[in-house]
Design an enzyme around this catalytic site. Structure first.
Site, PDB file in Angstrom:
ATOM      1  N   VAL A   1      -9.928   0.459  12.738  1.00  0.00           N
ATOM      2  CA  VAL A   1      -9.890   0.644  14.397  1.00  0.00           C
ATOM      3  C   VAL A   1     -11.367   1.012  14.687  1.00  0.00           C
ATOM      4  CG1 VAL A   1      -8.904   2.809  14.813  1.00  0.00           C
ATOM      5  CG2 VAL A   1      -8.885   0.933  16.591  1.00  0.00           C
TER       6      VAL A   1
ATOM      7  N   ASP B   1       0.173  -2.651  22.758  1.00  0.00           N
ATOM      8  CA  ASP B   1      -0.423  -2.401  24.301  1.00  0.00           C
ATOM      9  C   ASP B   1      -1.457  -1.218  24.256  1.00  0.00           C
ATOM     10  OD1 ASP B   1       1.294   0.038  23.568  1.00  0.00           O
ATOM     11  OD2 ASP B   1       2.797  -0.541  25.111  1.00  0.00           O
TER      12      ASP B   1
ATOM     13  N   TYR C   1       0.825  -1.246   0.025  1.00  0.00           N
ATOM     14  CA  TYR C   1       0.029   0.097   0.063  1.00  0.00           C
ATOM     15  C   TYR C   1       0.942   1.162   0.000  1.00  0.00           C
ATOM     16  CZ  TYR C   1      -3.666   3.176   1.623  1.00  0.00           C
ATOM     17  OH  TYR C   1      -4.535   4.359   1.691  1.00  0.00           O
ATOM     18  N   ASP C   2       1.843   1.157   1.000  1.00  0.00           N
ATOM     19  CA  ASP C   2       2.817   2.590   1.179  1.00  0.00           C
ATOM     20  C   ASP C   2       3.449   2.900  -0.073  1.00  0.00           C
ATOM     21  OD1 ASP C   2       1.669   2.005   3.661  1.00  0.00           O
ATOM     22  OD2 ASP C   2       3.819   1.722   4.451  1.00  0.00           O
TER      23      ASP C   2
HETATM   24  P1  NAD Z   1     -12.765   2.186   0.061  1.00  0.00           P
HETATM   25  O1  NAD Z   1     -12.202   0.629   0.143  1.00  0.00           O
HETATM   26  O2  NAD Z   1     -14.060   2.170   0.872  1.00  0.00           O
HETATM   27  O3  NAD Z   1     -12.622   2.629  -1.356  1.00  0.00           O
HETATM   28  C1  NAD Z   1     -11.887   2.489  -2.394  1.00  0.00           C
HETATM   29  C2  NAD Z   1     -12.968   2.190  -3.570  1.00  0.00           C
HETATM   30  O4  NAD Z   1     -12.081   2.001  -4.567  1.00  0.00           O
HETATM   31  C3  NAD Z   1     -13.921   1.002  -3.556  1.00  0.00           C
HETATM   32  O5  NAD Z   1     -15.232   1.454  -3.751  1.00  0.00           O
HETATM   33  C4  NAD Z   1     -13.114  -0.060  -4.309  1.00  0.00           C
HETATM   34  O6  NAD Z   1     -14.244  -1.037  -4.822  1.00  0.00           O
HETATM   35  C5  NAD Z   1     -12.554   0.822  -5.416  1.00  0.00           C
HETATM   36  N1  NAD Z   1     -11.381   0.404  -6.211  1.00  0.00           N
HETATM   37  C6  NAD Z   1     -10.556  -0.395  -5.539  1.00  0.00           C
HETATM   38  N2  NAD Z   1      -9.892  -0.967  -6.818  1.00  0.00           N
HETATM   39  C7  NAD Z   1     -10.233  -0.545  -7.756  1.00  0.00           C
HETATM   40  C8  NAD Z   1      -9.936  -0.643  -9.041  1.00  0.00           C
HETATM   41  N3  NAD Z   1      -8.771  -1.497  -9.469  1.00  0.00           N
HETATM   42  N4  NAD Z   1     -10.809  -0.264 -10.104  1.00  0.00           N
HETATM   43  C9  NAD Z   1     -11.801   0.416  -9.698  1.00  0.00           C
HETATM   44  N5  NAD Z   1     -12.260   0.869  -8.444  1.00  0.00           N
HETATM   45  C10 NAD Z   1     -11.369   0.323  -7.495  1.00  0.00           C
HETATM   46  O7  NAD Z   1     -11.748   3.181   0.904  1.00  0.00           O
HETATM   47  P2  NAD Z   1     -11.628   4.519   1.572  1.00  0.00           P
HETATM   48  O8  NAD Z   1     -11.597   4.823   2.940  1.00  0.00           O
HETATM   49  O9  NAD Z   1     -12.935   5.132   0.912  1.00  0.00           O
HETATM   50  O10 NAD Z   1     -10.305   5.132   0.545  1.00  0.00           O
HETATM   51  C11 NAD Z   1     -10.321   5.945  -0.659  1.00  0.00           C
HETATM   52  C12 NAD Z   1      -8.990   6.377  -0.940  1.00  0.00           C
HETATM   53  O11 NAD Z   1      -8.647   7.354   0.166  1.00  0.00           O
HETATM   54  C13 NAD Z   1      -8.170   5.251  -1.076  1.00  0.00           C
HETATM   55  O12 NAD Z   1      -7.180   5.537  -2.265  1.00  0.00           O
HETATM   56  C14 NAD Z   1      -7.322   5.465   0.106  1.00  0.00           C
HETATM   57  O13 NAD Z   1      -6.043   4.850  -0.297  1.00  0.00           O
HETATM   58  C15 NAD Z   1      -7.486   6.783   0.505  1.00  0.00           C
HETATM   59  N6  NAD Z   1      -7.264   7.121   2.070  1.00  0.00           N
HETATM   60  C16 NAD Z   1      -8.202   6.775   2.950  1.00  0.00           C
HETATM   61  C17 NAD Z   1      -8.072   6.894   4.273  1.00  0.00           C
HETATM   62  C18 NAD Z   1      -8.931   6.511   5.157  1.00  0.00           C
HETATM   63  O14 NAD Z   1      -8.988   6.970   6.279  1.00  0.00           O
HETATM   64  N7  NAD Z   1     -10.118   6.255   4.778  1.00  0.00           N
HETATM   65  C19 NAD Z   1      -6.797   7.108   4.532  1.00  0.00           C
HETATM   66  C20 NAD Z   1      -5.496   7.385   3.882  1.00  0.00           C
HETATM   67  C21 NAD Z   1      -6.082   7.528   2.365  1.00  0.00           C
HETATM   68  N1  UDP Z   2      -6.080  -1.268  15.595  1.00  0.00           N
HETATM   69  C1  UDP Z   2      -6.430  -1.802  17.074  1.00  0.00           C
HETATM   70  N2  UDP Z   2      -7.502  -2.640  17.091  1.00  0.00           N
HETATM   71  C2  UDP Z   2      -8.286  -2.900  15.830  1.00  0.00           C
HETATM   72  C3  UDP Z   2      -7.778  -2.609  14.723  1.00  0.00           C
HETATM   73  C4  UDP Z   2      -6.686  -1.765  14.777  1.00  0.00           C
HETATM   74  O1  UDP Z   2      -5.799  -1.489  17.963  1.00  0.00           O
HETATM   75  O2  UDP Z   2      -9.319  -3.804  15.905  1.00  0.00           O
HETATM   76  C5  UDP Z   2      -4.941  -0.617  15.659  1.00  0.00           C
HETATM   77  C6  UDP Z   2      -3.963  -0.747  14.837  1.00  0.00           C
HETATM   78  O3  UDP Z   2      -2.864  -1.679  15.181  1.00  0.00           O
HETATM   79  C7  UDP Z   2      -3.304   0.584  14.444  1.00  0.00           C
HETATM   80  C8  UDP Z   2      -4.468   1.747  14.875  1.00  0.00           C
HETATM   81  O4  UDP Z   2      -5.515   0.950  15.516  1.00  0.00           O
HETATM   82  O5  UDP Z   2      -2.277   0.989  15.348  1.00  0.00           O
HETATM   83  C9  UDP Z   2      -5.214   2.320  13.624  1.00  0.00           C
HETATM   84  O6  UDP Z   2      -5.468   1.093  12.628  1.00  0.00           O
HETATM   85  P1  UDP Z   2      -6.428   1.233  11.218  1.00  0.00           P
HETATM   86  O7  UDP Z   2      -6.402  -0.080  10.711  1.00  0.00           O
HETATM   87  O8  UDP Z   2      -7.904   1.660  11.683  1.00  0.00           O
HETATM   88  O9  UDP Z   2      -5.532   2.277  10.611  1.00  0.00           O
HETATM   89  P2  UDP Z   2      -3.941   2.527  10.097  1.00  0.00           P
HETATM   90  O10 UDP Z   2      -3.065   1.402  10.822  1.00  0.00           O
HETATM   91  O11 UDP Z   2      -3.836   2.355   8.625  1.00  0.00           O
HETATM   92  O12 UDP Z   2      -3.619   3.825  10.776  1.00  0.00           O
END
Ligand code: NAD
Ligand code: UDP
Length: 317
Positions: A193, A212, A151-152
């Site tokens: 989370v 923790d 992802y990253d």
């Molecule tokens: P989500 O999984 O709900 O939405 C992602 C959407 O992309 C889904 O509808 C999925 O079906 C679609 N998708 C995935 N692969 C595809 C493909 N190959 N072709 C067409 N559609 C595809 O996730 P979200 O939380 O709504 O995140 C949306 C965007 O924001 C993502 O790019 C994610 O990386 C970014 N983002 C979200 C968060 C967050 O906290 N929600 C944080 C950081 C970045």
């Molecule tokens: N996490 C947790 N319990 C859960 C799910 C996640 O303690 O049931 C922790 C996870 O290890 C991370 C933080 O909550 O430290 C945020 O996790 P999330 O998956 O929501 O987002 P991200 O790690 O991508 O920031």
């Protein structure tokens, strides 16, 4: 770019994407949602069926053939990617493909149509950060071969590709780095989370704390986040721009607040910390607030109350 624009929203059936479609339609834009429904849900956009400025295309953006299905395009918004750790760890190759090949195809579409390109990047580009809070000029601390790298590194590549198009093809681009966002339309079982803890509390199950519980995150309510994304889309900055809420909480603090707001008597249980799980995360939003006039308004307590209410609602069940 506000009102009466034709905007392609890739990933528009997801959590953030569906709210983004709503806001674009509210202000008069035309929206073409493109989604393969891998992690998104049809129920997220079913209320838009029949809207005269909304169209949904079932398409995987990694595959060719989108261009031929489109008429006018003024903006290309790329939100397509799995976003929750369990979802992208389940789909490692798909996640790399959508961040790389998918982004490449959407950038080409924007060039061909003379459209603005908007990339949803992430705070994960900072990895397990050694600088805190994280400003945009921090380059990050990512393990390039760890499990989370699918992802990253996909997002880091997507940023690099977007900047290469900007520099070499003069493409008009916007990059936003989204920090942890929560709210209605999160999937109860997506493994993040907030959705985990709220649903465990509502079901009377133990709340799972990884490690923790001293690790921190800074949670932004979805309505604030979408306003921030629109400020970046409409604003003059190519970015990257951090968009998130800088109020920082440990996972133990979050769990206690969830217990208080749900009135649940669930216990907390401790589970292994996933590999490379960032220890701290908090956005520096100086650029968004000073140069775009955006900052979040909804605190965690208020946002969680709305989220809990939504998860409780009959519609969701
Ligand atoms: P989500 O999984 O709900 O939405 C992602 C959407 O992309 C889904 O509808 C999925 O079906 C679609 N998708 C995935 N692969 C595809 C493909 N190959 N072709 C067409 N559609 C595809 O996730 P979200 O939380 O709504 O995140 C949306 C965007 O924001 C993502 O790019 C994610 O990386 C970014 N983002 C979200 C968060 C967050 O906290 N929600 C944080 C950081 C970045
Ligand atoms: N996490 C947790 N319990 C859960 C799910 C996640 O303690 O049931 C922790 C996870 O290890 C991370 C933080 O909550 O430290 C945020 O996790 P999330 O998956 O929501 O987002 P991200 O790690 O991508 O920031």
């Amino acid at each position: 770019m506000t009102g009466d624009r034709h905007v392609v929203v890739a990933g528009g059936a997801g959590f953030l994407g569906s709210h983004f479609c709503d806001r674009l339609l509210d202000r008069g834009d035309h929206v073409i949602c493109v989604d393969n429904f891998s992690t998104g849900r049809r129920t997220n956009i079913e209320h838009l069926a029949g809207h005269d400025r909304f169209r949904s295309i079932d398409h995987d953006v990694v595959q060719p053939g989108l261009d031929a299905q489109l008429d006018r395009v003024d903006g290309v918004v790329n939100l397509a990617s799995p976003a929750s750790p369990p979802e992208y760890l389940r789909r490692p190759i798909d996640t790399l493909d959508v961040g790389s090949i998918g982004t490449h195809r959407l950038l080409d579409l924007a060039v061909e149509r003379g459209a603005r390109f908007f990339l949803a990047s992430t705070s994960e580009v900072y990895g397990d950060p050694l600088v805190h809070p994280q400003p945009e000029h921090y380059w990050g601390n990512v393990n390039p071969i760890g499990e989370r790298s699918v992802y990253d590194e996909a997002k880091r590549f997507a940023e690099a590709l977007t900047m290469a198009y900007h520099r070499s093809k003069s493409l008009d681009v916007r990059i936003v780095r989204i920090f942890n966002t929560y709210g209605p339309r999160m999937q109860a079982d997506d493994g993040r989370v907030v959705s985990n803890l709220v649903n465990q509390a509502l079901r009377g199950e133990p709340l799972t704390i990884y490690g923790d519980g001293s690790q921190t995150r800074s949670f932004c309510f979805v309505d604030d986040e979408i306003e921030g994304l629109l400020a970046v889309l409409d604003g003059p900055l190519a970015g990257p721009v951090n968009v998130g809420n800088p109020n920082e909480f440990t996972m133990l603090e979050l769990a206690d607040l969830v217990l208080e707001l749900t009135g649940s008597s669930s216990q907390k249980v401790f589970r292994d910390l996933p590999s490379d799980d960032p220890k701290v995360r908090r956005p520096d939003i100086t650029i968004a607030s000073e140069q775009l006039g955006w900052s979040p308004a909804i605190d965690l307590r208020t946002g969680l109350e709305r989220t809990i209410e939504w998860f409780r609602s009959a519609v969701h069940r």
